[in-house]
Design an enzyme around this catalytic site. Structure first.
Site, PDB file in Angstrom:
ATOM      1  N   ASP A  25     -42.323 -41.211  -4.005  1.00 52.94           N
ATOM      2  CA  ASP A  25     -42.098 -42.226  -5.029  1.00 52.94           C
ATOM      3  C   ASP A  25     -41.862 -41.504  -6.353  1.00 52.94           C
ATOM      4  O   ASP A  25     -42.110 -40.299  -6.461  1.00 52.94           O
ATOM      5  CB  ASP A  25     -43.336 -43.129  -5.095  1.00 52.94           C
ATOM      6  CG  ASP A  25     -43.158 -44.281  -6.065  1.00 52.94           C
ATOM      7  OD1 ASP A  25     -42.025 -44.750  -6.219  1.00 52.94           O
ATOM      8  OD2 ASP A  25     -44.160 -44.703  -6.676  1.00 52.94           O
TER       9      ASP A  25
ATOM     10  N   ASP B   2     -45.457 -49.666  -1.830  1.00 56.23           N
ATOM     11  CA  ASP B   2     -45.394 -48.445  -1.019  1.00 56.23           C
ATOM     12  C   ASP B   2     -46.194 -48.557   0.275  1.00 56.23           C
ATOM     13  O   ASP B   2     -46.043 -47.718   1.166  1.00 56.23           O
ATOM     14  CB  ASP B   2     -45.935 -47.256  -1.829  1.00 56.23           C
ATOM     15  CG  ASP B   2     -45.109 -46.968  -3.063  1.00 56.23           C
ATOM     16  OD1 ASP B   2     -43.880 -46.993  -2.950  1.00 56.23           O
ATOM     17  OD2 ASP B   2     -45.699 -46.729  -4.128  1.00 56.23           O
TER      18      ASP B   2
END
Length: 868
Positions: free
Chosen positions: A312, A609
């Site tokens: 990320d 996520d």
């Protein structure tokens, strides 16, 4: 959990009554996500016992008990118990640690109940509640905004976007700008909102529902399952051959059956589960010392298998804090250094620092940005990190002013604010009016460059405006969020209609969430280790490109994949950056990589996520600022949120796998030697080279302490300068089984040579073979070290010395001689056998020179390129 409920009957001014709230809570349930089902202890134990190698050991234990060999059966059962307890204890400790982290982040909510504001646990919020939102609050549920005053919301936990979003009151259902979601954070302003969905019906809950159960086996477990099947099959076949040969030569059936069973037990290295567990436990302990919590022991090794690291952006690859990096004025441009909100840093032009006295234009720009500002910076105590209160973008402007040498609090005291037009999403600008020390007022305006430069706010000449527009476009293309600042001095506060007219441009400021200082080195370490880093973010393509290029993920000619475009190929193996990726697309990207044969690790911290962390072969969550959904989905939780820890963990994973292969080479070469001795001995005139008790004794000594100590070997030199092993490669790949045969042949040859010589000269040849077999295997153990000649892993020499002493005891202690049917050797015979047994050490060291592994192969004890 509770779904969206009717809100038409709610009077926003007074909120729900306590009775209404209680009824809705009873009907819809608490505002929490489904907690992970508590795993009962017996299920944890059963999961450990289902391991294929443990099943082989259980079968071996049954055989040894059937033959009355209680000593060996006790050792095997002890190994099973230790292995099972270690795995269960690690899982329980990890679950307790995650629970502790969860309790630290449990929020409360301010709601209107019975016409009054009340502070209640967020879990008790129900549909229809009126939330009272203020700066710093975590939004407890999905809600429709009914009142908003400069309301700015950080939605990065859900979307991955690092820039906060302006929210306004919604008319009717409202669009995205009129809705707030559970798990987001109010960074500026205030507001009220009516709850529309709670629990798993909220945005956070819907994303959490995307998470599927993790694959049952890690790469290590799959490989070990194959090892168990191979060992069991080969051992049974070869020992059946030994049984047949013995019976054909007229040996007693009972003796040969016991001998064959003893060989089965000896051929299966019962210490392997203990070695695997020890290596994983040591890796987990090292990771804990480095602020990483391993939730499942096999996850340590999985990182060593990783070929793709999906990361990320916000807070993982970047600092997670907005920083002003570029400042442009009509008189010149400067670079701003420093990290986070710390005052340390400088404003540099051509490498030379600027100050308030040296550059009036730059001083006017940054002073104006600091005054036209609603944020604040504070330090908790001496030496503590600086933190922002309010909009992170505005906080970045305050930090930039400090780095020029300005003090925002002194600026505000000298020029107090007397009027303002707050920022809103329609105007895209904010204006403040400040009293000047010498009389009159100074009007300051900051906002989007396209608004200030294109709406006749600026009164500068056309050339200056054109240059500013061009530079703003360049900064935006490079991934910066650009703000323009303008000002005008007036004799008195003008009317509102004239407040933003005739201003002069002070300059532009480029703001970005920069990569962590360690990010380029971390990415370079991944690439050197053959791990492909891939950035998967919800951010804008330009921002993603800038960060990826600065971190070293993206090359000059590489493209950024915009996931918002229809028809985007998410399976392109050449892609290194995916921007505007939704949670479902993250899953598709990971699945495509896995389908191509990659082992994928995924890092993240937000709710968005969670599904990707669960879908990846190993999920890595951020601990200090990660959401509960991300932590529960992950295998590895980084307490310090440092991506570099992932690289350290990958090295630990490779060390673990190296040690497992190192033990297999050592243990199986010994087992192969024992079988070879029993097969070849009769052909050389040795009716029964070794007795069952002697085989089991040697097996107990060599596979016991020395075998387990091999699991503590340090990482091989250069382990992170070689590619990861191919995902499809078995544990015996890269030439390991050939090495087992070669080393086993040497051990067998030494044992048979000693026995034949002893038999021919009338010496106690069987005792000599017994001593030679054990001592030569111990020499192989010493030669298997990752770093021979060093003090690394002192437990291995100590274990070898203890095993050697016990081997001698088998020759000289009367009660052991009776048990093993051995005879004492003379000092001369002992010295000759000991000297020949050192060939085991020479064999394994020489094998690396004569048969170097292929470049990049993951072979125990080798460095980069397979060199010994």
């Amino acid at each position: 959990m509770a779904a969206a409920g009717p809100v038409a009957d709610i009077t926003v001014a007074g909120g729900l009554t306590s009775a209404q709230a209680a009824a809705r809570l009873a009907a819809g349930g608490r505002n929490v996500l489904d907690a992970p089902q508590r795993v009962r202890l017996w299920r944890r134990v059963a999961a450990q016992l289902r391991d294929p190698l443990v099943l082989v050991l259980l079968a071996a234990a049954v055989l040894t008990i059937a033959t009355g060999d209680w000593a060996d059966a006790t050792v095997i059962v002890l190994v099973i118990l230790v292995n099972t307890c270690a795995g269960v204890i690690q899982e329980v400790k990890a679950d307790h640690a995650i629970t502790a982290l969860s309790q630290l982040t449990a929020p409360e909510a301010r709601v209107l109940r019975d016409g009054e504001q009340q502070l209640i646990p967020a879990a008790e919020v129900v549909a229809g509640d009126v939330l009272v939102l203020a700066e710093g609050d975590i939004v407890p549920a999905d809600a429709r905004v009914t009142e908003a005053a400069a309301l700015l919301v950080d939605e990065s936990a859900l979307t991955g976007e690092s820039v906060p979003v302006e929210k306004s009151a919604a008319d009717g259902p409202g669009g995205p700008e009129g809705l707030v979601s559970a798990g987001t954070v109010i960074v500026r302003g205030r507001g009220r909102a009516v709850v529309t969905a709670t629990g798993k019906a909220s945005a956070m809950g819907r994303i959490a529902a995307l998470m599927q159960p993790r694959a049952a086996l890690t790469p290590l477990q799959r490989r070990m399952a194959g090892v168990g099947r191979v060992l069991a099959g080969v051992a049974v076949v070869l020992c059946a051959v030994v049984l047949t040969v013995g019976l054909a030569r007229g040996q007693p059936a009972e003796l040969m059956v016991i001998t064959a069973i003893s060989l089965v037990v000896a051929a299966v290295p019962e210490s392997l589960p203990a070695v695997v567990t020890l290596a994983l436990a040591l890796g987990a302990r090292r990771m804990t010392a480095r602020n990483a919590l391993i939730r499942r022991l096999p996850a340590v090794e999985t990182l060593g298998s990783v070929t793709v690291l999906g990361t990320d952006k916000t807070g993982t690859l970047t600092e997670g804090a907005m920083v002003a990096r570029q400042a442009w004025t009509p008189a010149g441009e400067a670079v701003i250094t420093g990290t986070g909100y710390q005052p340390q840093g400088q404003v540099l032009r051509d490498g030379q620092p600027l100050g308030p006295a040296t550059d009036p234009a730059m001083t006017a720009l940054l002073a104006g940005a600091a005054l036209c500002n609603d944020a604040a910076l504070h330090q908790a105590g001496d030496g503590q990190e600086w933190a922002a209160v309010g909009d992170p973008t505005e906080a970045a402007l305050l930090a930039a002013a400090r780095r020029l040498g300005l003090r925002p609090e002194r600026l505000s005291a000298a020029a107090p604010r007397v009027a303002e037009l707050p920022f809103d999403s329609c105007r895209k600008r904010m204006t403040t009016v400040h009293r000047r020390p010498g009389g009159g007022v100074r009007v300051l305006c900051k906002g989007a460059p396209e608004v200030l430069l294109d709406e006749a706010v600026i009164a500068d000449d056309a050339g200056t405006v054109a240059r500013a527009r061009a530079r703003a476009r360049e900064l935006t293309r490079d991934g910066f969020r650009v703000l323009a600042v303008a000002a005008a001095d007036r004799p008195a506060t003008p009317a509102t209609a004239d407040l933003e007219r005739g201003l002069r441009l002070l300059g532009l400021i480029g703001i970005v969430d920069p990569p962590r200082a360690s990010a380029p080195a971390t990415i370079a370490s991944c690439q050197a280790a053959g791990i492909t880093p891939v950035l998967i973010t919800g951010d804008h393509p330009a921002t993603a490109r800038a960060i990826a290029a600065e971190a070293g993920i993206l090359g000059p000619g590489d493209d950024v994949v915009d996931c918002s475009d229809l028809g985007t190929d998410l399976a392109d193996p050449r892609a290194r950056v995916f921007a505007r990726a939704a949670p479902e697309q993250k899953l598709a990207i990971i699945a495509a990589r896995q389908a191509a044969g990659d082992v994928v690790a995924m890092t993240g911290d937000g709710v968005n996520d969670g599904p990707a962390l669960r879908r990846a072969d190993i999920g890595v969550a951020m601990g200090s600022r990660g959401t509960e959904v991300a932590r529960q989905a992950a295998d590895l939780v980084l307490a310090d949120d440092n991506l570099a820890t992932v690289v350290t963990a990958a090295e630990e994973g490779r060390r673990v796998y190296d040690n497992i292969r190192r033990f297999l080479l050592y243990g199986l070469s010994g087992g192969a030697a024992e079988i070879a001795v029993m097969l070849a001995g009769p052909a050389l005139g040795l009716a029964l080279p070794l007795l069952p008790a002697q085989i089991l004794w040697v097996n107990l000594l060599t596979h016991g302490l020395p075998g387990v100590a091999l699991g503590g070997e340090p990482a091989s030199p250069g382990s992170m300068n070689r590619p990861p092993r191919p995902p499809a490669e078995g544990v015996f790949g890269a030439g390991l089984w050939q090495r087992i045969l070669r080393v086993g042949l040497v051990v067998a040859a030494v044992t048979l040579a000693v026995a034949v010589w002893g038999h021919a000269t009338g010496r106690p040849w069987q005792s000599m073979a017994f001593f030679a077999l054990g001592t030569t295997q111990l020499a192989v153990a010493l030669g298997s070290r990752a770093r021979p000649g060093t003090l690394a892993n002192p437990m291995l020499p100590a274990a070898v010395a203890a095993a050697f002493a016990l081997q001698l005891a088998g020759l000289y202690l009367p009660f052991l001689r009776d048990l093993l049917h051995t005879q004492p050797l003379t000092l001369t015979d002992l010295a000759v056998v000991f000297a020949l047994s050192t060939l085991g050490y020479a064999a394994i060291r020489l094998d690396r020179v004569l048969h170097p592994p292929r470049v990049g192969a993951d072979v125990p004890g080798t460095g980069a390129g397979g060199r010994p």
